[in-house]
Design a protein around this motif. Sequence first.
Motif, PDB file in Angstrom:
ATOM      1  N   GLY A  58      -9.153  -1.185   7.736  1.00  0.00           N
ATOM      2  CA  GLY A  58      -8.283  -0.882   6.603  1.00  0.00           C
ATOM      3  C   GLY A  58      -8.136   0.604   6.381  1.00  0.00           C
ATOM      4  O   GLY A  58      -8.942   1.419   6.852  1.00  0.00           O
ATOM      5  N   VAL A  59      -7.069   0.987   5.681  1.00  0.00           N
ATOM      6  CA  VAL A  59      -6.872   2.355   5.204  1.00  0.00           C
ATOM      7  C   VAL A  59      -6.762   2.294   3.690  1.00  0.00           C
ATOM      8  O   VAL A  59      -6.079   1.420   3.144  1.00  0.00           O
ATOM      9  N   LYS A  60      -7.413   3.236   3.000  1.00  0.00           N
ATOM     10  CA  LYS A  60      -7.545   3.091   1.554  1.00  0.00           C
ATOM     11  C   LYS A  60      -7.768   4.435   0.877  1.00  0.00           C
ATOM     12  O   LYS A  60      -7.785   5.472   1.532  1.00  0.00           O
ATOM     13  N   ASP A  61      -7.912   4.392  -0.449  1.00  0.00           N
ATOM     14  CA  ASP A  61      -8.275   5.551  -1.272  1.00  0.00           C
ATOM     15  C   ASP A  61      -7.368   6.760  -1.062  1.00  0.00           C
ATOM     16  O   ASP A  61      -7.847   7.879  -0.833  1.00  0.00           O
ATOM     17  N   ASP A 320      -3.782  -8.305   1.550  1.00  0.00           N
ATOM     18  CA  ASP A 320      -3.143  -9.617   1.653  1.00  0.00           C
ATOM     19  C   ASP A 320      -4.038 -10.656   0.988  1.00  0.00           C
ATOM     20  O   ASP A 320      -5.184 -10.860   1.421  1.00  0.00           O
ATOM     21  N   PRO A 321      -3.574 -11.324  -0.062  1.00  0.00           N
ATOM     22  CA  PRO A 321      -4.429 -12.298  -0.757  1.00  0.00           C
ATOM     23  C   PRO A 321      -4.797 -13.505   0.095  1.00  0.00           C
ATOM     24  O   PRO A 321      -5.744 -14.226  -0.241  1.00  0.00           O
ATOM     25  N   ALA A 322      -4.091 -13.726   1.202  1.00  0.00           N
ATOM     26  CA  ALA A 322      -4.389 -14.882   2.057  1.00  0.00           C
ATOM     27  C   ALA A 322      -5.539 -14.601   3.022  1.00  0.00           C
ATOM     28  O   ALA A 322      -6.068 -15.530   3.644  1.00  0.00           O
ATOM     29  N   VAL A 323      -5.909 -13.333   3.167  1.00  0.00           N
ATOM     30  CA  VAL A 323      -6.970 -12.973   4.114  1.00  0.00           C
ATOM     31  C   VAL A 323      -8.289 -12.827   3.358  1.00  0.00           C
ATOM     32  O   VAL A 323      -8.407 -11.991   2.455  1.00  0.00           O
ATOM     33  N   ARG A 324      -9.270 -13.622   3.734  1.00  0.00           N
ATOM     34  CA  ARG A 324     -10.579 -13.571   3.104  1.00  0.00           C
ATOM     35  C   ARG A 324     -11.629 -13.161   4.125  1.00  0.00           C
ATOM     36  O   ARG A 324     -11.660 -13.689   5.234  1.00  0.00           O
ATOM     37  N   VAL A 325     -12.463 -12.196   3.759  1.00  0.00           N
ATOM     38  CA  VAL A 325     -13.529 -11.732   4.640  1.00  0.00           C
ATOM     39  C   VAL A 325     -14.835 -11.701   3.847  1.00  0.00           C
ATOM     40  O   VAL A 325     -14.826 -11.682   2.614  1.00  0.00           O
ATOM     41  N   ASN A 326     -15.950 -11.707   4.571  1.00  0.00           N
ATOM     42  CA  ASN A 326     -17.247 -11.716   3.900  1.00  0.00           C
ATOM     43  C   ASN A 326     -17.949 -10.372   3.925  1.00  0.00           C
ATOM     44  O   ASN A 326     -19.123 -10.267   3.606  1.00  0.00           O
ATOM     45  N   ASP A 327     -17.208  -9.321   4.306  1.00  0.00           N
ATOM     46  CA  ASP A 327     -17.772  -7.980   4.390  1.00  0.00           C
ATOM     47  C   ASP A 327     -16.764  -7.017   3.783  1.00  0.00           C
ATOM     48  O   ASP A 327     -15.614  -6.948   4.226  1.00  0.00           O
ATOM     49  N   TYR A 328     -17.188  -6.268   2.757  1.00  0.00           N
ATOM     50  CA  TYR A 328     -16.264  -5.403   2.016  1.00  0.00           C
ATOM     51  C   TYR A 328     -15.517  -4.449   2.929  1.00  0.00           C
ATOM     52  O   TYR A 328     -14.319  -4.219   2.745  1.00  0.00           O
ATOM     53  N   ILE A 329     -16.194  -3.883   3.918  1.00  0.00           N
ATOM     54  CA  ILE A 329     -15.552  -2.888   4.774  1.00  0.00           C
ATOM     55  C   ILE A 329     -14.425  -3.504   5.609  1.00  0.00           C
ATOM     56  O   ILE A 329     -13.550  -2.786   6.104  1.00  0.00           O
ATOM     57  N   LYS A 330     -14.412  -4.819   5.747  1.00  0.00           N
ATOM     58  CA  LYS A 330     -13.402  -5.487   6.568  1.00  0.00           C
ATOM     59  C   LYS A 330     -12.171  -5.938   5.775  1.00  0.00           C
ATOM     60  O   LYS A 330     -11.247  -6.523   6.357  1.00  0.00           O
ATOM     61  N   ILE A 331     -12.135  -5.676   4.467  1.00  0.00           N
ATOM     62  CA  ILE A 331     -10.947  -6.030   3.696  1.00  0.00           C
ATOM     63  C   ILE A 331      -9.745  -5.293   4.290  1.00  0.00           C
ATOM     64  O   ILE A 331      -9.784  -4.070   4.462  1.00  0.00           O
ATOM     65  N   PRO A 332      -8.662  -5.993   4.619  1.00  0.00           N
ATOM     66  CA  PRO A 332      -7.537  -5.365   5.328  1.00  0.00           C
ATOM     67  C   PRO A 332      -6.622  -4.564   4.401  1.00  0.00           C
ATOM     68  O   PRO A 332      -5.440  -4.886   4.223  1.00  0.00           O
ATOM     69  N   TYR A 333      -7.148  -3.485   3.849  1.00  0.00           N
ATOM     70  CA  TYR A 333      -6.349  -2.671   2.940  1.00  0.00           C
ATOM     71  C   TYR A 333      -5.241  -1.927   3.686  1.00  0.00           C
ATOM     72  O   TYR A 333      -5.428  -1.433   4.799  1.00  0.00           O
ATOM     73  N   ARG A 334      -4.083  -1.877   3.047  1.00  0.00           N
ATOM     74  CA  ARG A 334      -2.920  -1.130   3.499  1.00  0.00           C
ATOM     75  C   ARG A 334      -2.408  -0.328   2.313  1.00  0.00           C
ATOM     76  O   ARG A 334      -2.770  -0.600   1.166  1.00  0.00           O
ATOM     77  N   LEU A 335      -1.540   0.665   2.566  1.00  0.00           N
ATOM     78  CA  LEU A 335      -1.025   1.501   1.492  1.00  0.00           C
ATOM     79  C   LEU A 335       0.462   1.277   1.275  1.00  0.00           C
ATOM     80  O   LEU A 335       1.232   1.167   2.230  1.00  0.00           O
ATOM     81  N   GLY A 336       0.847   1.206   0.016  1.00  0.00           N
ATOM     82  CA  GLY A 336       2.247   1.133  -0.374  1.00  0.00           C
ATOM     83  C   GLY A 336       2.466   2.007  -1.590  1.00  0.00           C
ATOM     84  O   GLY A 336       1.510   2.517  -2.189  1.00  0.00           O
ATOM     85  N   VAL A 337       3.727   2.183  -1.980  1.00  0.00           N
ATOM     86  CA  VAL A 337       4.014   3.052  -3.119  1.00  0.00           C
ATOM     87  C   VAL A 337       4.742   2.276  -4.202  1.00  0.00           C
ATOM     88  O   VAL A 337       5.639   1.477  -3.933  1.00  0.00           O
ATOM     89  N   LEU A 338       4.310   2.478  -5.442  1.00  0.00           N
ATOM     90  CA  LEU A 338       4.990   1.932  -6.610  1.00  0.00           C
ATOM     91  C   LEU A 338       5.921   2.990  -7.180  1.00  0.00           C
ATOM     92  O   LEU A 338       5.568   4.172  -7.232  1.00  0.00           O
ATOM     93  N   THR A 339       7.111   2.561  -7.623  1.00  0.00           N
ATOM     94  CA  THR A 339       8.051   3.461  -8.293  1.00  0.00           C
ATOM     95  C   THR A 339       8.321   2.908  -9.686  1.00  0.00           C
ATOM     96  O   THR A 339       8.654   1.718  -9.834  1.00  0.00           O
ATOM     97  N   ALA A 340       8.166   3.757 -10.693  1.00  0.00           N
ATOM     98  CA  ALA A 340       8.345   3.311 -12.072  1.00  0.00           C
ATOM     99  C   ALA A 340       9.792   2.944 -12.346  1.00  0.00           C
ATOM    100  O   ALA A 340      10.725   3.577 -11.846  1.00  0.00           O
TER     101      ALA A 340
END
Length: 358
Positions: A58-61, A320-340
């Motif tokens: 994942g990519v995060k923060d 992705d809420p459909a992807v479940r993992v048992n290790d925090y580091i493996k959560i498939p984080y991706r980045l997107g942008v919100l616009t107000a």
Amino acid sequence: MKLKKCSAGVSLLAAFAGWGGDNAIANSMTEPAKLAFNWTSSPQLISPQADPNQTIYGVKDPSIVYVDGKYHAFITTAGSAGWGLGYTSFDSWSNAPAAKIVPLDKSPMGPGYRAAPQVFYFAPQKTWYLVYQGADPLYSTSKDIGDPLSWSAPKKFFPVEPDIVKAPQGAGWLDFWVICDDKKCYLFSTDDNGRLLRSETGLSQFPNGFRNTVAVMSEKKEDVFEASNTYKIANTNTYITLVEAISPAGRYFRIWKSDSLDGKWEPFSSAPMNAFATRDNVERIWSEGISHGELVRTNTDQTMTIDPCQPLEYLFQGNDPAVRVNDYIKIPYRLGVLTAKGPNPVSALCRRPGAASH
């Protein structure tokens, strides 16, 4: 979200008919505290890239600034070799997916546990700072934000850990954030246990001399969790701070305001739990929740100033809420942008030259 009603009985949507980034929102008599946030989400923009040395989960923060015609984004990479930092740049959101992510461990910063970056330009020294967490709050410096190999070796902000974050008073700290006014610099952090912490030093002493670490906010663990980010609203005496919280529907951000960085924080949204960004107020959301992110800054200096007259953009991590993992580091984080979308408590503080005020 239901629209609040103005005193004349018309909706805020009508009261702000024709609203846009170039309008003087100050002409409205609606108080910021009576407004809430609404957003629309981009698709996933920044995703893990192939690494010959490990599997990137994942990519995060993200921490992001826009300067000299380009976005410069610093991220945490979560991989089979652990946590590290990366850098990417692009001239438009549409080009973000193809932009190369460069690991920062090849710079003098070196390898090791690195996470949760914050980037800013410290104007008094004409130097870029990258703040991040290791075993301690750390920083590196550079004279060229566009050169990912230019970051210096890590240095500590504190010679010893403050008692407030050690047992039995605390259980550690994380997600460090620096912001300065004209006299002092403050380092904010969270502890995954309901507290927002603040340390301080003199502007002329930065990055040395941090002291007086105190808890400025204490709530239930899940209501003030981590990933705080704090900003000054341009042409006002208002500061805002965002803190990630946890709900059964996923992670989300809450928002508070203060008239000074050493002042009291009060809710700054009419939404339940003074919400800033949640699954409930984001259109086209692809993520389980809205997690660790940062407002896009065009003012890059240590004051962390944002322009309320421009539409807010918030780069966030989602999964992705459909992807479940048992290790925090493996959560498939991706980045997107919100616009107000439309009026909100921040945009209501827009003050353009010549605009009427009420």
